[in-house]
Design an enzyme around this catalytic site. Structure first.
Site, PDB file in Angstrom:
ATOM      1  N   HIS B 125       0.613  -7.663 -19.125  1.00 37.42           N
ATOM      2  CA  HIS B 125       1.777  -7.441 -20.139  1.00 37.42           C
ATOM      3  C   HIS B 125       1.862  -8.876 -20.601  1.00 37.42           C
ATOM      4  O   HIS B 125       1.430  -9.805 -20.366  1.00 37.42           O
ATOM      5  CB  HIS B 125       2.973  -7.635 -18.860  1.00 37.42           C
ATOM      6  CG  HIS B 125       4.120  -7.128 -19.326  1.00 37.42           C
ATOM      7  ND1 HIS B 125       5.114  -8.072 -19.909  1.00 37.42           N
ATOM      8  CD2 HIS B 125       5.132  -5.968 -19.361  1.00 37.42           C
ATOM      9  CE1 HIS B 125       6.325  -7.678 -20.314  1.00 37.42           C
ATOM     10  NE2 HIS B 125       6.407  -6.205 -19.894  1.00 37.42           N
ATOM     11  N   GLN B 205       4.411  -4.896 -10.976  1.00 35.50           N
ATOM     12  CA  GLN B 205       4.045  -3.319 -10.945  1.00 35.50           C
ATOM     13  C   GLN B 205       3.418  -2.975  -9.494  1.00 35.50           C
ATOM     14  O   GLN B 205       3.202  -1.880  -9.348  1.00 35.50           O
ATOM     15  CB  GLN B 205       3.064  -2.709 -12.076  1.00 35.50           C
ATOM     16  CG  GLN B 205       3.713  -2.969 -13.392  1.00 35.50           C
ATOM     17  CD  GLN B 205       4.946  -2.254 -13.638  1.00 35.50           C
ATOM     18  OE1 GLN B 205       5.305  -1.108 -12.912  1.00 35.50           O
ATOM     19  NE2 GLN B 205       5.714  -2.401 -14.734  1.00 35.50           N
TER      20      GLN B 205
END
Lengths: 151, 420
Positions: B125, B205
């Site tokens: 990310h 996550q």
């Protein structure tokens, strides 16, 4: 009601008949294929109107006092909206294109799913087109003739 | 008798049960972006604002002491949740992005010099990539990315080659926010440490998929956000081993982190406080504590098992749809499933789904390098949480089928070119 206003009213009527947002988006997918092919050279960074999730490229010119433009997007729904914008603005006198009040995508009945964020994105595209129409108009006034088409 | 997840969905997640938009019910499948707050979290937030709100560390009065005790209690909860050695290894931040930035800034100040090498990966990310890129730019260090294989795994052979250059730090995600790839963190940490390279894990996550403890993972740093674990937004954690927190210089200064100021020197607090300049997000911290306790109470293994089953079911159903391609084929997938259906763009698909009351994420998911690697500009991401149901995934499949068929009817050649 002028032509430009009439075209927007026609769009609203057409979409009102469709009813729900899914039908509206599906219809826009179909309209995407009606957008005239856009010359590849238009899809350059300098012609891009960047949105968060989709890209739009615009290039405009004046022809015999009228506003003309090429446009494309990487998303079908936006291409469908560009087709509608083209119906409203393309081929109109420069003064009319630059000064029109554009609103059809803001109508909640038309695209109920278009929230403020998405409306803003389409608004940027419409504003960019009207800005370009205004610049072409100013050029014409400054030079006393038709501004040359951009290469 | 109802399943446990049905009971807690109805009891603990009013937003999920009552979600609607313009009068239409909404199926929420964007939990990788943010999860809904559990009811005990809402109570904790309300309780904080009603009866606990006072500033910490600076007051001798009862309310301040109570607020301080609550913060330290959450620090302890976080430490236990992460398997840290002590609460002194838990720094509160504004979220995973702020954690990564704080760490990258501190690392740049303390450790990096021109010519040094820092590693990140192609599947990160942006929040675990850009802070390191910026740290390298400021210090004259070099940033190199560990590539991703066709299947969507990290290329560990390439990592080994990069480790031969003795990098200072490797910033890597526990789970890819696009592919769902579960990275073999312990193996990666062993290889990195053998090369003298510190390991920073973006666990944003991974917090609901039964991530092993930080000591088991043997990572030096780890960060996550509260809003992906049923907590409120605007708060998160940076874990750093005691030795590392002692060693790093705080990049932000201000109140609450100083033990003494002399004319020419400043002595900082020890442990996490030296990285928490200013007033922390006290309400958020209270909510985070309640969220982690909630997950513990429901059962972390049970949650992980349930989410894994939902994701596998989603994959099975989506594979039934012609013209749709699921991204990556990692050995182990958690949390998210991304797909494309060319020539439709992710935006088109997400809009069509939204018009049918289904909330998914579309775009690059702040992972442009990974999408570039995959030859894509974006994808659609589905991320169920334990409160979602198989019926909701069935509804997603029906809506997607309807969307793809609708697009074909409208003249879009979906499925005629398998590559996205």
């Amino acid at each position: 009601m002028d032509e430009l206003e009439r075209e927007q009213a026609r769009i609203l009527e057409e979409f009102r008949e469709l009813g729900d947002p899914f039908a509206c988006y599906s219809y826009l997918l179909g309209l995407a294929s009606l957008l005239p092919p856009c010359p590849e050279e238009v899809k350059r960074p300098e012609n891009a109107v960047e949105g968060c999730q989709s890209h739009v490229w615009l290039r405009s010119r004046a022809e015999e006092g009228c506003f003309r433009f090429d446009a494309d997007s990487d998303t079908y729904i936006i291409k469908g909206l560009l087709y509608l914008l083209m119906n409203v603005l393309d081929g109109r006198p420069l003064e009319a294109a630059a000064g029109a009040e554009l609103y059809f995508w803001k109508d909640p009945l038309l695209l109920g799913g278009f929230d403020e964020h998405r409306q803003k994105g389409i608004g940027y595209v419409a504003a960019a087109l009207q800005r370009q129409a205004g610049q072409l108009l100013k050029k014409r006034e400054d030079t006393g003739g038709e501004p040359p088409a951009e290469k | 008798m109802a399943d446990w997840h049905t009971i807690i969905r109805e009891r603990d997640f009013p937003m999920i049960e009552q979600a609607e938009c313009d009068g239409r019910p909404v199926i929420y499948l964007d939990n990788a972006a943010t999860t809904q707050c559990a009811r005990p979290v809402l109570w904790a937030l309300e309780n904080y604002w009603r009866s606990q709100h006072a500033n910490v560390y600076r007051g001798v009065y009862c309310l301040s002491r109570r607020a301080e005790a609550a913060v330290e209690e959450t620090r302890q909860i976080c430490a236990e949740f992460l398997g840290a050695a002590s609460a002194g290894e838990i720094v509160f931040t504004g979220g995973a992005t702020q954690s990564a930035n704080l760490l990258a800034d501190a690392f740049a100040l303390t450790e990096l010099k021109p010519g040094d090498l820092v590693l990140s990966t192609e599947m990160e990310h942006h929040s675990n990539l850009l802070p390191w890129r910026e740290a390298c730019r400021r210090t004259g260090a070099e940033l190199a990315l560990v590539p991703v294989t066709e299947e969507g795994e990290l290329d560990l052979d390439a990592l080994d080659r990069l480790l031969e250059r003795r990098p200072k730090l490797l910033a890597v995600c526990a789970v890819s926010n696009v592919l769902g790839t579960v990275n073999p963190l312990r193996e990666i940490a062993d290889r990195a440490h053998a090369a003298g390279c510190a390991v920073a894990v973006d666990a944003a996550q991974a917090m609901r998929c039964c991530l092993p403890g930080v000591r088991e993972l043997d990572c030096d740093f780890l960060y996550f956000s509260s809003h992906k674990v049923m907590g409120p937004t605007g708060v998160g954690v940076l874990y750093g081993s005691e030795a590392w927190l002692e060693r790093l210089t705080p990049p932000r200064t201000g109140g609450g982190m100083v033990s003494a100021i002399r004319e020419d020197t400043v002595l900082y607090e020890r442990g996490p406080l030296k990285f928490e300049a200013g007033t922390p997000n006290l309400a958020g911290i209270a909510g985070l504590g309640a969220a982690l306790e909630y997950l513990q109470a429901v059962g972390r293994r049970r949650i992980a098992k349930r989410e894994k089953a939902l994701l596998q079911y989603a994959e099975k159903r989506l594979r039934e749809l012609p013209g749709l391609r699921i991204l990556g084929a990692p050995k182990q997938r958690a949390g998210v499933l991304s797909f494309v259906a060319p020539p439709l763009q992710a935006y088109d698909i997400a809009m069509l789904l939204d018009s049918q009351g289904i909330a998914v994420r579309s775009g690059s998911h702040c992972a442009i390098p990974l999408h570039r690697r995959l030859g894509l500009s974006g994808s659609v991401r589905v991320s169920p949480a334990f409160y979602n149901t198989a019926e909701e995934l069935d509804a997603l499949t029906v809506a997607l089928r309807r969307s793809l068929e609708g697009a074909k009817k409208a003249g879009v050649p979906v499925g005629e070119n398998a590559r996205g």
